[in-house]
Design a protein around this motif. Structure first.
Motif, mmCIF file in Angstrom:
data_model
loop_
_atom_site.group_PDB
_atom_site.id
_atom_site.type_symbol
_atom_site.label_atom_id
_atom_site.label_comp_id
_atom_site.label_asym_id
_atom_site.label_seq_id
_atom_site.Cartn_x
_atom_site.Cartn_y
_atom_site.Cartn_z
ATOM 1 N N GLU A 158 4.336 -31.253 -43.120
ATOM 2 C CA GLU A 158 5.368 -31.599 -42.138
ATOM 3 C C GLU A 158 5.868 -30.293 -41.531
ATOM 4 O OE1 GLU A 158 9.383 -31.822 -43.345
ATOM 5 O OE2 GLU A 158 8.592 -29.859 -43.884
ATOM 6 N N GLU A 182 -3.315 -38.275 -48.350
ATOM 7 C CA GLU A 182 -2.949 -39.670 -48.649
ATOM 8 C C GLU A 182 -4.188 -40.529 -48.693
ATOM 9 O OE1 GLU A 182 0.689 -41.144 -47.475
ATOM 10 O OE2 GLU A 182 0.849 -39.912 -45.678
ATOM 11 N N LEU A 186 -3.066 -41.235 -41.978
ATOM 12 C CA LEU A 186 -4.208 -40.314 -41.928
ATOM 13 C C LEU A 186 -3.942 -39.096 -42.802
ATOM 14 C CD1 LEU A 186 -4.125 -40.912 -38.251
ATOM 15 C CD2 LEU A 186 -6.367 -40.856 -39.306
ATOM 16 N N ARG A 242 14.846 -42.234 -47.491
ATOM 17 C CA ARG A 242 13.852 -41.250 -47.076
ATOM 18 C C ARG A 242 13.134 -40.603 -48.271
ATOM 19 N NH1 ARG A 242 11.594 -40.806 -43.880
ATOM 20 N NH2 ARG A 242 11.640 -38.730 -43.030
ATOM 21 N N TYR A 302 17.344 -34.136 -47.620
ATOM 22 C CA TYR A 302 18.352 -34.782 -46.772
ATOM 23 C C TYR A 302 19.738 -34.892 -47.414
ATOM 24 C CZ TYR A 302 14.457 -36.148 -43.809
ATOM 25 O OH TYR A 302 13.353 -36.119 -42.989
HETATM 26 P P1 HAM Z 1 8.218 -38.190 -42.442
HETATM 27 O O1 HAM Z 1 8.965 -39.461 -42.532
HETATM 28 O O2 HAM Z 1 7.481 -37.755 -43.640
HETATM 29 O O3 HAM Z 1 9.295 -37.072 -42.043
HETATM 30 O O4 HAM Z 1 7.223 -38.228 -41.212
HETATM 31 C C1 HAM Z 1 7.681 -38.504 -39.907
HETATM 32 C C2 HAM Z 1 6.676 -39.398 -39.184
HETATM 33 O O5 HAM Z 1 5.358 -38.827 -39.226
HETATM 34 C C3 HAM Z 1 6.481 -40.766 -39.838
HETATM 35 O O6 HAM Z 1 7.501 -41.645 -39.452
HETATM 36 C C4 HAM Z 1 5.135 -41.194 -39.270
HETATM 37 O O7 HAM Z 1 5.263 -41.685 -37.949
HETATM 38 C C5 HAM Z 1 4.385 -39.867 -39.227
HETATM 39 N N1 HAM Z 1 3.522 -39.742 -40.422
HETATM 40 C C6 HAM Z 1 3.868 -39.299 -41.643
HETATM 41 N N2 HAM Z 1 2.807 -39.318 -42.478
HETATM 42 C C7 HAM Z 1 1.761 -39.786 -41.763
HETATM 43 C C8 HAM Z 1 0.380 -40.036 -42.043
HETATM 44 N N3 HAM Z 1 -0.145 -39.781 -43.232
HETATM 45 N N4 HAM Z 1 -0.403 -40.540 -41.054
HETATM 46 C C9 HAM Z 1 0.103 -40.783 -39.827
HETATM 47 N N5 HAM Z 1 1.388 -40.560 -39.488
HETATM 48 C C10 HAM Z 1 2.218 -40.068 -40.441
HETATM 49 C C11 HAM Z 1 8.994 -35.782 -41.836
HETATM 50 O O8 HAM Z 1 7.878 -35.335 -41.730
HETATM 51 C C12 HAM Z 1 10.224 -34.924 -41.645
HETATM 52 N N6 HAM Z 1 9.803 -33.525 -41.496
HETATM 53 C C13 HAM Z 1 11.043 -35.389 -40.460
HETATM 54 C C14 HAM Z 1 12.226 -34.525 -40.220
HETATM 55 C C15 HAM Z 1 12.330 -33.533 -39.329
HETATM 56 N N7 HAM Z 1 13.360 -34.613 -40.881
HETATM 57 C C16 HAM Z 1 14.187 -33.675 -40.425
HETATM 58 N N8 HAM Z 1 13.555 -32.989 -39.512
#
Ligand code: HAM
Length: 427
Positions: free
Chosen positions: A83, A116, A123, A261, A266
């Motif tokens: 991320e 994953e 993905l 989350r 957080y």
């Molecule tokens: P997260 O919920 O882990 O948060 O990921 C955010 C978005 O990334 C998810 O809602 C989804 O749309 C997409 N996503 C996550 N994993 C996958 C995957 N394996 N395949 C496809 N799409 C995926 C974060 O990443 C935090 N960094 C958000 C954040 C920013 N919080 C504070 N600042």
């Protein structure tokens, strides 16, 4: 037989036919970030593994099960970024941004990596559009509303309507502790009924039980009544102010007390945006406030909030057909019948391109029928015919593909000015 090599599991090629959708999402994002005064940041694709362990939490699934560690660099231990938040905070601290500005507003677009189990919408290499606001002045309910509003407005811009914004507050670090105690108390008599993984999570990270996808666990969680007694007065007031700011910007939301989350950093406001057409992987994006993280990673006492949207899921939810019509047209496709014609065709495409026109040619002399159908497939607006007669008479024939009207253009002494002028008029 030669063994074919496939793309790694959980990755996908973005083929030219789909690239325009990606570019349109990226361009619209950049435009909107500019309106909100967020500046682009690009951080490395890999970081020290310790950065992710210390920020996302040792007990989070992302660190525990999904980090893709790089082999061959055992000493430092590097991992592909799962991320963007941890890297942005690392960069903020490393570059002493707190001494340069009171609030740093960043955005990023790029690939993230998680080991994953792949499925629709999940993905191993995926792409996020993210924003982070970090600074000594970052604790304001209006900034919470700005970040949430920005995520919602991005989805609106991409043409998505069918999504739901859920918000909650985890309160301060102390409130989070109190929340986990309350959850353990409330779930204690059901503990043995939980799935094996949740029984393990019970002491290590009880929050994970709340978003477990196991049927029995989600039934048990569904019956839980979560009050707000774990929240301090300060946290309750802050959440009320955030809701007030969202109301004043007419942003529709649903308070979801069980939204916690999956990442550890957080505090206070958390949110998630789900798309109803997406099936089990329905989160289009998510985010929240992470008050303690900058300090925890060795930085100043700065506060922060951010979000990330998943581009693949946005595209899944979007009506892609609508975008495909926006594929760029070719201004010209040059059709030739022999080597002599190809030489002239190459001069013509070169001249057209130099003049900013989108042009291509057939690199093989095929029948006129085949070349015309190639021009059609490429969505060419005009076909330039360079046949034997045309070369003899120092001219070319332009055929308008929509009206089938043909026009002869002179090319004397390799002077293409008239041709270029014609194309510019047609643009
Ligand atoms: P997260 O919920 O882990 O948060 O990921 C955010 C978005 O990334 C998810 O809602 C989804 O749309 C997409 N996503 C996550 N994993 C996958 C995957 N394996 N395949 C496809 N799409 C995926 C974060 O990443 C935090 N960094 C958000 C954040 C920013 N919080 C504070 N600042």
């Amino acid at each position: 037989m030669v063994k074919k090599i496939s793309s790694p599991r959980g990755t996908a090629d973005i083929l030219p036919a789909d690239v325009s959708v990606w570019q349109s999402i990226e361009n619209q994002s950049r435009e909107l970030f500019k309106c909100y005064n967020y500046k682009e940041i690009r951080t490395p694709y890999f970081e020290e593994t310790g950065l992710f362990q210390r920020s996302l939490g040792q007990t989070s699934d992302v660190v525990n099960k999904q980090l893709l560690q790089l082999a061959g660099d055992k000493k430092e231990g590097y991992s592909l970024r799962p991320e963007g938040t941890a890297s942005v905070v690392r960069s903020y601290i490393e570059n002493g941004m707190d001494r340069k500005e009171s609030l740093s507003k960043y955005f990023y677009l790029g690939a993230m990596f998680r080991g994953e189990r792949p499925q629709k919408g999940r993905l191993r290499q995926f792409h996020q559009i993210g924003a982070e606001a970090i600074g000594l002045n970052a604790q304001s309910p209006f900034l919470d509303a700005e970040i949430i509003g920005l995520a919602v407005q991005l989805l609106n811009r991409f043409g998505l309507k069918d999504f739901k914004l859920k918000i909650n507050t985890l309160g301060t670090l102390e409130d989070k502790e109190a929340f986990s105690r309350v959850l353990r108390e409330k779930l204690d008599d059901k503990r043995v009924e939980l799935c094996e993984e949740c029984q393990n999570r019970f002491n290590r990270n009880i929050f994970r039980v709340l978003d477990c996808k196991n049927n029995i666990c989600s039934q048990i969680v569904g019956q839980l009544d979560i009050g707000d007694e774990h929240l301090s007065e300060e946290s309750r007031i802050y959440f009320e102010e955030v809701k007030g700011a969202l109301n004043s910007a007419s942003i529709e939301y649903f308070v979801e007390p069980k939204l916690v989350r999956g990442l550890d950093y957080y505090t206070h406001t958390v949110f998630e945006i789900t798309g109803s057409s997406l099936g089990s992987q329905d989160a289009l994006g998510a985010g929240g406030r992470y008050g303690g993280l900058v300090k925890q990673l060795g930085g100043p006492e700065a506060d922060a909030i951010g979000f990330a949207l998943g581009i693949e899921r946005i595209i899944l939810a979007k009506n892609q057909a609508q975008d495909k019509q926006n594929d760029p047209l070719l201004d010209a496709f040059i059709v030739t019948f022999d080597n002599c014609g190809q030489k002239m065709a190459f001069q013509i495409v070169s001249e057209l391109r130099k003049n900013g026109l989108v042009a291509d040619m057939s690199f093989k002399t095929a029948s006129i029928k085949k070349q015309m159908s190639q021009a059609n497939k490429l969505n060419a607006r005009t076909v330039v015919i360079v046949g034997e007669d045309e070369i003899k008479n120092n001219c070319v024939v332009l055929k308008d593909m929509a009206t089938a009207v043909q026009e002869k253009i002179d090319i004397n002494n390799d002077n293409f000015d008239l041709l270029i002028q014609k194309f510019k008029e047609r643009k």
